[in-house]
Design a protein around this motif. Structure first.
Motif, PDB file in Angstrom:
ATOM      1  N   PRO A   1      42.210   6.355  45.473  1.00 21.79           N
ATOM      2  CA  PRO A   1      43.044   7.466  44.709  1.00 21.79           C
ATOM      3  C   PRO A   1      42.342   8.501  44.225  1.00 21.79           C
ATOM      4  O   PRO A   1      41.490   8.251  43.628  1.00 21.79           O
ATOM      5  N   LYS A   2      42.866   9.653  44.522  1.00 24.97           N
ATOM      6  CA  LYS A   2      42.175  10.803  44.046  1.00 24.97           C
ATOM      7  C   LYS A   2      41.771  10.856  42.419  1.00 24.97           C
ATOM      8  O   LYS A   2      40.836  11.456  41.990  1.00 24.97           O
TER       9      LYS A   2
ATOM     10  N   LEU B   1      46.717   1.749  52.897  1.00 24.96           N
ATOM     11  CA  LEU B   1      47.685   1.272  53.469  1.00 24.96           C
ATOM     12  C   LEU B   1      49.048   2.202  52.897  1.00 24.96           C
ATOM     13  O   LEU B   1      50.115   2.054  53.496  1.00 24.96           O
ATOM     14  N   GLY B   2      48.752   2.953  52.253  1.00 25.25           N
ATOM     15  CA  GLY B   2      49.955   3.709  51.572  1.00 25.25           C
ATOM     16  C   GLY B   2      51.149   3.074  50.735  1.00 25.25           C
ATOM     17  O   GLY B   2      52.067   3.570  50.457  1.00 25.25           O
ATOM     18  N   LEU B   3      50.340   2.159  50.021  1.00 27.47           N
ATOM     19  CA  LEU B   3      51.234   1.248  49.341  1.00 27.47           C
ATOM     20  C   LEU B   3      50.556   1.174  47.550  1.00 27.47           C
ATOM     21  O   LEU B   3      49.730   1.345  47.613  1.00 27.47           O
ATOM     22  N   GLU B   4      51.303   0.959  46.604  1.00 21.72           N
ATOM     23  CA  GLU B   4      51.044   0.554  45.418  1.00 21.72           C
ATOM     24  C   GLU B   4      50.866  -0.854  45.252  1.00 21.72           C
ATOM     25  O   GLU B   4      52.063  -1.560  45.416  1.00 21.72           O
ATOM     26  N   ILE B   5      49.983  -1.460  44.902  1.00 18.82           N
ATOM     27  CA  ILE B   5      49.832  -2.966  44.848  1.00 18.82           C
ATOM     28  C   ILE B   5      49.873  -3.367  43.560  1.00 18.82           C
ATOM     29  O   ILE B   5      49.572  -2.606  42.656  1.00 18.82           O
ATOM     30  N   ASP B   6      50.828  -4.228  43.481  1.00 20.02           N
ATOM     31  CA  ASP B   6      51.528  -4.479  42.114  1.00 20.02           C
ATOM     32  C   ASP B   6      50.681  -5.552  41.450  1.00 20.02           C
ATOM     33  O   ASP B   6      50.222  -5.586  40.298  1.00 20.02           O
ATOM     34  N   TYR B   7      50.638  -6.539  42.211  1.00 17.38           N
ATOM     35  CA  TYR B   7      49.573  -7.771  41.650  1.00 17.38           C
ATOM     36  C   TYR B   7      48.784  -8.513  42.914  1.00 17.38           C
ATOM     37  O   TYR B   7      48.721  -7.920  44.045  1.00 17.38           O
TER      38      TYR B   7
ATOM     39  N   ARG C   1      66.293  -5.691  40.192  1.00 20.34           N
ATOM     40  CA  ARG C   1      67.090  -4.590  40.488  1.00 20.34           C
ATOM     41  C   ARG C   1      66.445  -3.110  40.067  1.00 20.34           C
ATOM     42  O   ARG C   1      66.586  -2.291  40.990  1.00 20.34           O
ATOM     43  N   ASP C   2      65.481  -3.347  39.265  1.00 16.79           N
ATOM     44  CA  ASP C   2      64.968  -2.234  38.792  1.00 16.79           C
ATOM     45  C   ASP C   2      63.636  -1.976  39.710  1.00 16.79           C
ATOM     46  O   ASP C   2      62.914  -0.923  39.675  1.00 16.79           O
ATOM     47  N   LYS C   3      63.086  -3.071  40.425  1.00 15.27           N
ATOM     48  CA  LYS C   3      61.995  -3.173  41.193  1.00 15.27           C
ATOM     49  C   LYS C   3      62.242  -3.595  42.642  1.00 15.27           C
ATOM     50  O   LYS C   3      62.240  -4.691  42.834  1.00 15.27           O
ATOM     51  N   PRO C   4      62.851  -2.786  43.426  1.00 12.86           N
ATOM     52  CA  PRO C   4      63.242  -3.208  44.772  1.00 12.86           C
ATOM     53  C   PRO C   4      62.219  -3.610  45.722  1.00 12.86           C
ATOM     54  O   PRO C   4      62.591  -4.584  46.771  1.00 12.86           O
ATOM     55  N   ARG C   5      61.148  -3.365  45.375  1.00 12.07           N
ATOM     56  CA  ARG C   5      60.211  -3.780  46.346  1.00 12.07           C
ATOM     57  C   ARG C   5      58.706  -4.299  45.479  1.00 12.07           C
ATOM     58  O   ARG C   5      58.273  -3.415  44.742  1.00 12.07           O
ATOM     59  N   VAL C   6      58.227  -5.172  45.841  1.00  9.83           N
ATOM     60  CA  VAL C   6      56.851  -5.781  45.145  1.00  9.83           C
ATOM     61  C   VAL C   6      55.999  -6.014  46.160  1.00  9.83           C
ATOM     62  O   VAL C   6      56.044  -6.695  47.270  1.00  9.83           O
ATOM     63  N   ASN C   7      54.740  -5.579  46.038  1.00  9.00           N
ATOM     64  CA  ASN C   7      53.649  -5.721  46.859  1.00  9.00           C
ATOM     65  C   ASN C   7      52.427  -6.511  46.235  1.00  9.00           C
ATOM     66  O   ASN C   7      51.925  -6.250  45.230  1.00  9.00           O
TER      67      ASN C   7
ATOM     68  N   ARG D   1      48.579   4.078  57.698  1.00 13.63           N
ATOM     69  CA  ARG D   1      49.653   4.327  56.768  1.00 13.63           C
ATOM     70  C   ARG D   1      50.863   4.448  57.488  1.00 13.63           C
ATOM     71  O   ARG D   1      52.210   4.049  57.149  1.00 13.63           O
ATOM     72  N   LYS D   2      51.068   5.058  58.617  1.00 14.44           N
ATOM     73  CA  LYS D   2      52.339   5.299  59.518  1.00 14.44           C
ATOM     74  C   LYS D   2      52.745   3.896  59.947  1.00 14.44           C
ATOM     75  O   LYS D   2      54.032   3.774  59.825  1.00 14.44           O
ATOM     76  N   GLN D   3      51.837   2.981  60.612  1.00 14.81           N
ATOM     77  CA  GLN D   3      52.225   2.062  61.027  1.00 14.81           C
ATOM     78  C   GLN D   3      52.700   0.895  60.105  1.00 14.81           C
ATOM     79  O   GLN D   3      53.649   0.061  60.227  1.00 14.81           O
ATOM     80  N   VAL D   4      51.978   0.976  58.988  1.00 12.48           N
ATOM     81  CA  VAL D   4      52.594   0.179  57.739  1.00 12.48           C
ATOM     82  C   VAL D   4      53.975   0.534  57.500  1.00 12.48           C
ATOM     83  O   VAL D   4      54.918  -0.548  57.139  1.00 12.48           O
ATOM     84  N   LYS D   5      54.281   1.938  57.215  1.00 10.77           N
ATOM     85  CA  LYS D   5      55.591   2.037  56.946  1.00 10.77           C
ATOM     86  C   LYS D   5      56.742   1.790  58.088  1.00 10.77           C
ATOM     87  O   LYS D   5      57.780   1.177  57.684  1.00 10.77           O
ATOM     88  N   GLU D   6      56.256   1.823  59.479  1.00 10.50           N
ATOM     89  CA  GLU D   6      57.134   1.248  60.520  1.00 10.50           C
ATOM     90  C   GLU D   6      57.414  -0.133  60.277  1.00 10.50           C
ATOM     91  O   GLU D   6      58.406  -0.634  60.459  1.00 10.50           O
ATOM     92  N   THR D   7      56.407  -0.891  59.976  1.00 13.46           N
ATOM     93  CA  THR D   7      56.235  -2.225  59.794  1.00 13.46           C
ATOM     94  C   THR D   7      57.293  -2.814  58.788  1.00 13.46           C
ATOM     95  O   THR D   7      58.158  -3.586  59.043  1.00 13.46           O
ATOM     96  N   ILE D   8      57.400  -2.233  57.680  1.00 13.94           N
ATOM     97  CA  ILE D   8      58.106  -2.507  56.516  1.00 13.94           C
ATOM     98  C   ILE D   8      59.496  -2.234  56.651  1.00 13.94           C
ATOM     99  O   ILE D   8      60.603  -3.052  56.504  1.00 13.94           O
ATOM    100  N   ALA D   9      59.736  -1.038  57.387  1.00  2.00           N
ATOM    101  CA  ALA D   9      61.239  -0.505  57.879  1.00  2.00           C
ATOM    102  C   ALA D   9      61.666  -1.356  58.769  1.00  2.00           C
ATOM    103  O   ALA D   9      62.978  -1.572  58.876  1.00  2.00           O
TER     104      ALA D   9
END
Length: 446
Positions: free
Chosen positions: A157-158, A216-222, A99-105, A374-382
């Motif tokens: 990341p910068k 990809l514009g994502l935060e990879i968790d594991y 519930r506190d983590k709605p998406r995991v990558n 990154r735009k295509q990744v966002k569209e794919t997930i959506a």
């Protein structure tokens, strides 16, 4: 799925069996008549012995299974240091965690290592398969995003030290230098820039998570890493896997001219052994890296469709033995119950994929447009939740498939485009995994 609890169970079950058998024996001795015939004594002893076996055997087998699973899980999901893993309080219910983590990558990595190669020990292993599973933890809807191994200029990341080392991305200024492709990042950082990753036991994996996530514009968790031997052993452990083979695939051949030892022939519902499944996922000597990437996501779907809880129970020892050797991961022990529950959701969720292919949808591996990516990744997930991506079985081996047979299509003479071979999902660049992994055979021009 908690190793510590499983170890406790593996100790308490035999003790419980001994106590119950002891009570049975002592109760029999206490209540049996003092004067009984020899025949009655033999019969009563036989009955007590049989009941003792019926009590002790299941508990002993259960203890062995618990011990094997605890050993396998502990060998994979070690609570080691990670510089990129999220901090999650696992002393809560599964529902509260997700519930506190709605998406995991999760970054899924296939290494080119094996027992005969030992690349990892030599510091030369390449990550030839890289894909991210982006999962909606509430619905199980999943997007599989596949990155070609020859992708250049992977950014960081910068705020990371790797950005200071590679301000223009993982590159030496030449996009076609294989020493700076995405599949070389893990090994390069482990060998040359380990200190830049800080306090971690996974410097190469953490570097790849940072780079792929930024790309990809994502935060990879594991991450989870599987080598060649591990893939073969796991498929063998589950009794093989059934897939649709849409192109004739050489076994053991390579692009340097080594002749194949055989072929996986075109056909629907092809049941593959671990060895052949490994070549189904790796073969590219008569196709391309991009074709191979497509088959790899189809193999994941086949395993997802076919490895039911019943199969895990009936083949538990073999799977546990294979699992201990096949996977390296930074998923901590405390997250295992949450991921088990999530895996069941994924089986019933929607699945789509984004396959980056040279010359398609604006992708060029030697000069990637990461803004477009990154735009295509966002569209794919959506779009993953769209009905067009409903995860349905595509082979008769899948548990939900019916026994009804359908006519197979005649082979065509050229490789179809995604829109011809399978219906695309609502996203312009993503595909329904159910559609693209169906049977739509092609024949290569020779």
């Amino acid at each position: 799925m908690r190793p510590r609890l499983l170890r406790l169970i593996s100790w308490t079950m035999p003790v419980g069996a001994a106590i119950l058998v002891g009570l049975l024996v002592f109760t029999h001795i206490d209540i049996r008549p003092r004067r009984i015939t020899r025949a009655q004594r033999w019969i009563s002893s036989l009955l007590v012995g049989t009941l003792s076996l019926l009590i002790a055997a299941p508990l002993t087998v259960g203890a062995r299974y618990a011990n094997d699973e605890a050993a396998a899980l502990s060998s994979i999901f070690k609570d080691r240091r990670s510089g990129t893993r999220p901090s999650i309080d696992t002393n809560r219910s599964v529902e509260e965690i997700w519930r506190d983590k709605p998406r995991v990558n999760v970054l899924l990595v296939g290494g080119d290592d094996s027992g005969s190669r030992n690349y990892r020990k030599q510091g030369e292993m390449n990550t030839d398969t890289m894909m991210v599973a982006s999962i909606n933890t509430q619905t199980g809807d999943t997007s599989i995003i596949q990155i070609p191994r020859n992708t250049a200029n992977i950014p960081f990341p910068k705020k990371s030290k790797l950005h200071q080392i590679y301000p223009d991305g993982f590159s030496n200024g030449h996009g076609d230098d294989s020493n700076f492709f995405a599949n070389a990042l893990w090994t390069t950082v482990e060998n040359e820039h380990k200190d830049a990753m800080g306090a971690t036991d996974y410097p190469g994996a953490d570097a790849l998570k940072l780079g792929v996530g930024e790309a990809l514009g994502l935060e990879i968790d594991y991450f989870m890493m599987l080598d060649i031997d591990g893939l073969q052993k796991f498929i063998e452990a589950i009794g093989g896997v059934t897939v649709n083979v849409n192109e004739r695939l050489p076994i053991a051949g390579n692009t340097e001219g080594k002749a194949p030892t055989g072929y996986i022939e075109v056909g629907a519902n092809q049941h593959l052994s671990g060895y052949n499944a490994m070549w189904y996922a790796r073969s590219r000597s008569e196709s391309t890296d991009y074709d191979r990437m497509g088959r790899q996501s189809c193999l994941i779907k086949a395993v997802l469709d076919q490895v039911s809880p019943q199969i895990v129970l009936t083949k538990f020892e073999a799977i546990a033995s294979a699992s201990g050797e096949m996977v390296v991961s930074d998923i901590p022990e405390g997250m295992l119950p949450a991921f088990v529950a999530l895996a069941l959701k994924i089986r019933n969720g929607n699945i789509n994929r984004l396959l980056f292919t040279q010359g398609r949808n604006g992708f060029e591996p030697y000069d990637p447009d990461y803004g477009l990516i990154r735009k295509q990744v966002k569209e794919t997930i959506a779009s993953s939740g769209n009905k067009a991506n409903k995860n349905k079985p595509v082979t008769s081996a899948s548990p939900k498939a019916t026994a009804k047979k359908t006519a197979t299509a005649a082979p065509t003479t050229s490789a179809p485009t995604p829109s011809a071979s399978a219906s695309a999902s609502s996203s312009a660049v993503s595909q329904s995994v159910t559609d693209v992994c169906a049977y739509h055979p092609v024949t290569q021009q020779r």
